[in-house]
Design an enzyme around this catalytic site. Structure first.
Site, PDB file in Angstrom:
ATOM      1  N   SER A 142      59.510  33.489  43.822  1.00 63.78           N
ATOM      2  CA  SER A 142      60.837  33.531  44.442  1.00 63.78           C
ATOM      3  C   SER A 142      60.897  34.825  45.250  1.00 63.78           C
ATOM      4  CB  SER A 142      61.898  33.574  43.328  1.00 63.78           C
ATOM      5  OG  SER A 142      63.158  33.937  43.836  1.00 63.78           O
ATOM      6  N   TYR A 155      65.083  36.278  34.883  1.00 63.93           N
ATOM      7  CA  TYR A 155      64.508  35.503  36.001  1.00 63.93           C
ATOM      8  C   TYR A 155      63.713  36.427  36.919  1.00 63.93           C
ATOM      9  CZ  TYR A 155      64.516  32.142  39.937  1.00 63.93           C
ATOM     10  OH  TYR A 155      64.156  31.286  40.964  1.00 63.93           O
TER      11      TYR A 155
HETATM   12  P1  NAD Z   1      65.744  22.110  39.936  1.00 67.32           P
HETATM   13  O1  NAD Z   1      66.713  22.389  38.858  1.00 67.32           O
HETATM   14  O2  NAD Z   1      66.115  21.183  41.043  1.00 67.32           O
HETATM   15  O3  NAD Z   1      64.361  21.589  39.328  1.00 67.32           O
HETATM   16  C1  NAD Z   1      63.769  22.208  38.214  1.00 67.32           C
HETATM   17  C2  NAD Z   1      63.072  21.143  37.391  1.00 67.32           C
HETATM   18  O4  NAD Z   1      62.411  21.793  36.297  1.00 67.32           O
HETATM   19  C3  NAD Z   1      64.053  20.122  36.790  1.00 67.32           C
HETATM   20  O5  NAD Z   1      63.635  18.786  37.073  1.00 67.32           O
HETATM   21  C4  NAD Z   1      64.008  20.421  35.292  1.00 67.32           C
HETATM   22  O6  NAD Z   1      64.217  19.277  34.473  1.00 67.32           O
HETATM   23  C5  NAD Z   1      62.600  20.985  35.144  1.00 67.32           C
HETATM   24  N1  NAD Z   1      62.464  21.800  33.929  1.00 67.32           N
HETATM   25  C6  NAD Z   1      63.288  22.775  33.476  1.00 67.32           C
HETATM   26  N2  NAD Z   1      62.854  23.258  32.306  1.00 67.32           N
HETATM   27  C7  NAD Z   1      61.696  22.590  32.007  1.00 67.32           C
HETATM   28  C8  NAD Z   1      60.786  22.629  30.930  1.00 67.32           C
HETATM   29  N3  NAD Z   1      60.964  23.463  29.883  1.00 67.32           N
HETATM   30  N4  NAD Z   1      59.717  21.800  30.948  1.00 67.32           N
HETATM   31  C9  NAD Z   1      59.527  20.932  31.980  1.00 67.32           C
HETATM   32  N5  NAD Z   1      60.380  20.840  33.021  1.00 67.32           N
HETATM   33  C10 NAD Z   1      61.455  21.651  33.039  1.00 67.32           C
HETATM   34  O7  NAD Z   1      65.339  23.553  40.501  1.00 67.32           O
HETATM   35  P2  NAD Z   1      64.522  24.025  41.797  1.00 67.32           P
HETATM   36  O8  NAD Z   1      65.450  24.849  42.589  1.00 67.32           O
HETATM   37  O9  NAD Z   1      63.797  22.916  42.440  1.00 67.32           O
HETATM   38  O10 NAD Z   1      63.497  25.030  41.106  1.00 67.32           O
HETATM   39  C11 NAD Z   1      62.095  24.815  41.054  1.00 67.32           C
HETATM   40  C12 NAD Z   1      61.397  26.163  41.013  1.00 67.32           C
HETATM   41  O11 NAD Z   1      61.667  26.877  42.224  1.00 67.32           O
HETATM   42  C13 NAD Z   1      61.852  27.080  39.873  1.00 67.32           C
HETATM   43  O12 NAD Z   1      60.737  27.758  39.329  1.00 67.32           O
HETATM   44  C14 NAD Z   1      62.774  28.057  40.561  1.00 67.32           C
HETATM   45  O13 NAD Z   1      62.850  29.281  39.894  1.00 67.32           O
HETATM   46  C15 NAD Z   1      62.074  28.189  41.906  1.00 67.32           C
HETATM   47  N6  NAD Z   1      62.912  28.699  42.974  1.00 67.32           N
HETATM   48  C16 NAD Z   1      64.043  28.053  43.339  1.00 67.32           C
HETATM   49  C17 NAD Z   1      64.810  28.572  44.366  1.00 67.32           C
HETATM   50  C18 NAD Z   1      66.081  27.899  44.819  1.00 67.32           C
HETATM   51  O14 NAD Z   1      66.837  28.538  45.555  1.00 67.32           O
HETATM   52  N7  NAD Z   1      66.347  26.666  44.452  1.00 67.32           N
HETATM   53  C19 NAD Z   1      64.413  29.747  45.031  1.00 67.32           C
HETATM   54  C20 NAD Z   1      63.250  30.383  44.625  1.00 67.32           C
HETATM   55  C21 NAD Z   1      62.498  29.846  43.594  1.00 67.32           C
END
Ligand code: NAD
Length: 260
Positions: A142, A155
């Site tokens: 991130s 985080y």
């Molecule tokens: P999201 O909530 O849409 O998707 C996350 C997925 O992870 C969900 O389907 C959830 O069920 C799954 N998950 C959560 N805990 C779990 C576990 N213990 N075992 C298996 N699956 C699990 O979120 P997103 O925004 O797509 O995030 C995906 C990644 O991207 C994360 O690592 C997040 O930190 C990172 N990220 C997101 C952003 C943002 O702005 N959305 C920015 C930077 C990084």
């Protein structure tokens, strides 16, 4: 197609960024294992990709479980014929200042982001080393791998930690043809972000519109969210990169929020 003949395992692939990566890798010819704690949503995602002609496998698993991760990697190899690409992407968020943060919430976030990255890495490396197949490991970092924000202590700590893990994997993996890189997105409008907008508004005493404009997108060059497709395009690029020239790196995709 950039990934034809390859097999990818993507965690957290039932939603958001992980789902976009799964779709994009399948479009580029990869077989994709969709691993998620939400097994029903993983099944739907796999069904959608299979309907478009992709080879997929849905895995209902918790990435913090050693047994579940090892079983999931084994099933991927047995069912889809190998493992060339790991995308360690599953994630959660928790909004609280450090002095009010429960130890259980600290440990939960570190487990989902950092313990899981280790567990999936170890299982993938064992396969890639044994078969001398090489491979590509991609961690979902991130901008919070590079910057800090208030209210996101565990985080930010975990996302910084992924950089260190990735660099060790790059060094240990090189003799085996294994590459490792981190993608560092800015804010992407996924369920993870949608959930935290009202939480941040309450914690900071701002309107939701102000949380978006004055907190989330304030430092971008154009006031725009990064898209899940932007992140997926970088994941495909890293997965398909042909040599060890690009390993141990982090690629920031954030509309200029963070500049290296
Ligand atoms: P999201 O909530 O849409 O998707 C996350 C997925 O992870 C969900 O389907 C959830 O069920 C799954 N998950 C959560 N805990 C779990 C576990 N213990 N075992 C298996 N699956 C699990 O979120 P997103 O925004 O797509 O995030 C995906 C990644 O991207 C994360 O690592 C997040 O930190 C990172 N990220 C997101 C952003 C943002 O702005 N959305 C920015 C930077 C990084």
């Amino acid at each position: 197609m950039k990934l034809s003949g390859k097999t990818a395992l993507i965690t957290g692939a039932a939603s958001g960024i992980g789902l976009s990566i799964a779709r994009s890798m399948a479009r580029e010819g990869a077989s994709v294992a969709i691993a998620d704690i939400n097994g029903e949503a993983a099944g739907r995602a796999a069904g959608e990709i299979a309907a478009l002609g992709g080879r997929t496998l849905a895995l209902a698993l918790d990435v913090t479980s050693e047994q579940a991760v090892d079983d999931g990697v084994r099933r991927t190899i047995e069912t889809l014929g190998g493992l060339d690409i790991l995308v360690s992407n599953a994630g959660v968020q928790h909004i609280a200042p450090l002095h009010e943060l429960a130890y259980s919430d600290w440990r939960r976030l570190i487990a989902v982001h950092l313990d899981a990255a280790f567990l999936t890495t170890r299982a993938a490396l064992r396969h890639m080393y044994a078969g001398s197949t090489g491979g590509a490991l991609i961690y979902m970092g991130s901008v919070h791998s590079k910057e800090a924000s208030p209210l996101k202590g565990p985080y930010v700590a975990a996302k910084h930690g992924l950089l260190g893990l990735c660099r060790v994997v790059a060094k240990e993996g090189a003799p085996h043809g294994v590459r490792a890189n981190v993608i560092c997105p800015g804010f992407v409008r996924t369920p993870l972000v949608d959930r935290q907008i009202p939480q941040q508004a309450a914690a900071l005493g701002l309107s939701e519109a102000d949380v978006i404009a004055k907190v989330m997108l304030k430092e971008t060059i154009d006031g725009e969210f990064t898209s899940a497709q932007d992140v997926a395009d970088v994941a495909v690029f890293l997965a398909a990169f042909p040599s060890l020239a690009l390993s141990g790196q982090s690629v920031v995709v954030s509309h200029g929020w963070h500049m290296e």
